[in-house]
Design a protein around this motif. Structure first.
Motif, PDB file in Angstrom:
ATOM      1  N   SER A  93       0.820  -1.211   0.000  1.00 25.03           N
ATOM      2  CA  SER A  93       0.000   0.000   0.000  1.00 25.03           C
ATOM      3  C   SER A  93       0.860   1.270   0.000  1.00 25.03           C
ATOM      4  O   SER A  93       1.673   1.469   0.899  1.00 25.03           O
ATOM      5  CB  SER A  93      -0.902   0.010   1.231  1.00 25.03           C
ATOM      6  OG  SER A  93      -1.492   1.281   1.413  1.00 25.03           O
ATOM      7  N   PRO A  94       0.668   2.161  -0.992  1.00 22.59           N
ATOM      8  CA  PRO A  94       1.378   3.436  -0.980  1.00 22.59           C
ATOM      9  C   PRO A  94       1.065   4.269   0.264  1.00 22.59           C
ATOM     10  O   PRO A  94       1.922   4.995   0.765  1.00 22.59           O
ATOM     11  CB  PRO A  94       0.866   4.143  -2.249  1.00 22.59           C
ATOM     12  CG  PRO A  94       0.377   3.057  -3.127  1.00 22.59           C
ATOM     13  CD  PRO A  94      -0.163   2.004  -2.200  1.00 22.59           C
ATOM     14  N   LEU A  95      -0.164   4.142   0.772  1.00 20.36           N
ATOM     15  CA  LEU A  95      -0.559   4.875   1.974  1.00 20.36           C
ATOM     16  C   LEU A  95       0.306   4.458   3.164  1.00 20.36           C
ATOM     17  O   LEU A  95       0.754   5.300   3.949  1.00 20.36           O
ATOM     18  CB  LEU A  95      -2.036   4.612   2.276  1.00 20.36           C
ATOM     19  CG  LEU A  95      -2.653   5.384   3.439  1.00 20.36           C
ATOM     20  CD1 LEU A  95      -2.640   6.885   3.163  1.00 20.36           C
ATOM     21  CD2 LEU A  95      -4.071   4.893   3.705  1.00 20.36           C
ATOM     22  N   VAL A  96       0.545   3.170   3.289  1.00 22.99           N
ATOM     23  CA  VAL A  96       1.367   2.644   4.374  1.00 22.99           C
ATOM     24  C   VAL A  96       2.829   3.033   4.174  1.00 22.99           C
ATOM     25  O   VAL A  96       3.500   3.473   5.124  1.00 22.99           O
ATOM     26  CB  VAL A  96       1.218   1.111   4.474  1.00 22.99           C
ATOM     27  CG1 VAL A  96       2.229   0.530   5.458  1.00 22.99           C
ATOM     28  CG2 VAL A  96      -0.202   0.749   4.888  1.00 22.99           C
ATOM     29  N   ARG A  97       3.326   2.899   2.970  1.00 25.70           N
ATOM     30  CA  ARG A  97       4.737   3.240   2.708  1.00 25.70           C
ATOM     31  C   ARG A  97       4.993   4.715   3.010  1.00 25.70           C
ATOM     32  O   ARG A  97       6.026   5.072   3.593  1.00 25.70           O
ATOM     33  CB  ARG A  97       5.104   2.932   1.250  1.00 25.70           C
ATOM     34  CG  ARG A  97       5.033   1.468   0.892  1.00 25.70           C
ATOM     35  CD  ARG A  97       5.812   1.128  -0.371  1.00 25.70           C
ATOM     36  NE  ARG A  97       5.407   1.862  -1.548  1.00 25.70           N
ATOM     37  CZ  ARG A  97       4.402   1.528  -2.360  1.00 25.70           C
ATOM     38  NH1 ARG A  97       3.676   0.450  -2.088  1.00 25.70           N
ATOM     39  NH2 ARG A  97       4.111   2.239  -3.439  1.00 25.70           N
ATOM     40  N   GLY A  98       4.057   5.573   2.615  1.00 23.41           N
ATOM     41  CA  GLY A  98       4.221   7.000   2.859  1.00 23.41           C
ATOM     42  C   GLY A  98       4.264   7.327   4.342  1.00 23.41           C
ATOM     43  O   GLY A  98       5.089   8.118   4.805  1.00 23.41           O
ATOM     44  N   ALA A  99       3.380   6.698   5.120  1.00 25.39           N
ATOM     45  CA  ALA A  99       3.360   6.929   6.557  1.00 25.39           C
ATOM     46  C   ALA A  99       4.623   6.386   7.222  1.00 25.39           C
ATOM     47  O   ALA A  99       5.137   6.963   8.192  1.00 25.39           O
ATOM     48  CB  ALA A  99       2.126   6.277   7.180  1.00 25.39           C
ATOM     49  N   ALA A 100       5.140   5.286   6.692  1.00 26.13           N
ATOM     50  CA  ALA A 100       6.374   4.704   7.223  1.00 26.13           C
ATOM     51  C   ALA A 100       7.557   5.660   7.029  1.00 26.13           C
ATOM     52  O   ALA A 100       8.413   5.798   7.918  1.00 26.13           O
ATOM     53  CB  ALA A 100       6.653   3.371   6.549  1.00 26.13           C
TER      54      ALA A 100
END
Length: 206
Positions: free
Chosen positions: A161-168
């Motif tokens: 998920s790009p959403l997860v990668r971005g938050a990471a």
């Protein structure tokens, strides 16, 4: 929230104009993101909206203010003097589930979709989906000042998920120094295709 469309005209209730708040500003003063003003709520800043309803990356300027909240907030309700008159719900489904309380962030950050669905089955948390939930957990990790949690953020750089990668990425920037971030960025950005994730690498954070 719901809506009824009828083919009859109904009598309107009388408007309620009494000011029951007086000079009290407890809810306004307690709001971490200043989402509340006099009788108005800016949902774009509300932590309950951001962590539950908002589907994309959370505004960069609001993430630090979210603190360790991963599902909702309700600070305004907790401090409202009128809520001292509130009664506990009798519906059993509203009761707290002990197995969901005080979960370590590192365990929550590693949940797969199947694990997330199993863990939160029968809970309102399930409806936001695994990706939004992990996004919220990673923001809490970034706000923790606990460098040992950076490993859990790092593992999520490989998430689908790009959403997860971005938050990471944001969490790592909060926990690690510039030299460490630069080394990680060189390894991961070369294969990154998603524009929102690339923007996270390029963003400056306070």
């Amino acid at each position: 929230l719901g809506e009824l469309i009828l083919n009859i005209e109904l009598e309107y209730d009388e408007s309620f104009d009494d000011d029951l708040c007086g000079t009290c500003t407890a809810c306004i003063d307690s709001c971490p993101t200043s989402a509340l003003t006099d009788y108005q709520l800016d949902s774009r800043k509300c932590i309950s909206y951001l962590t539950i309803e908002h589907k994309g990356p959370i505004d960069l300027n609001l993430r630090s203010k979210i603190g360790n909240r991963i599902y909702g907030c309700d600070d305004c309700l907790a401090v409202c003097p009128w809520n001292k008159f509130a009664k506990s719900a009798t519906e059993l489904k509203y009761n707290s589930k002990s197995h969901l309380n005080l979960q370590p962030l590192q365990k929550l950050a590693t949940l797969t979709d199947a694990e997330f669905r199993k863990k939160f089955s029968g809970s309102p948390i399930k409806r936001i989906g695994r990706d939004r939930f992990i996004r919220n957990v990673l923001i809490a990790i970034g706000n923790s000042d606990n460098k040992s949690l950076s490993k859990d953020a790092l593992d999520n750089l490989k998430d689908e998920s790009p959403l997860v990668r971005g938050a990471a990425i944001w969490a790592l920037k909060k926990l690690l120094n510039n030299k460490e971030i630069s080394k990680i960025k060189q390894k991961y950005i070369i294969n990154e295709k998603d524009r929102s994730v690339i923007n996270e690498w390029e963003n400056n954070i306070s």
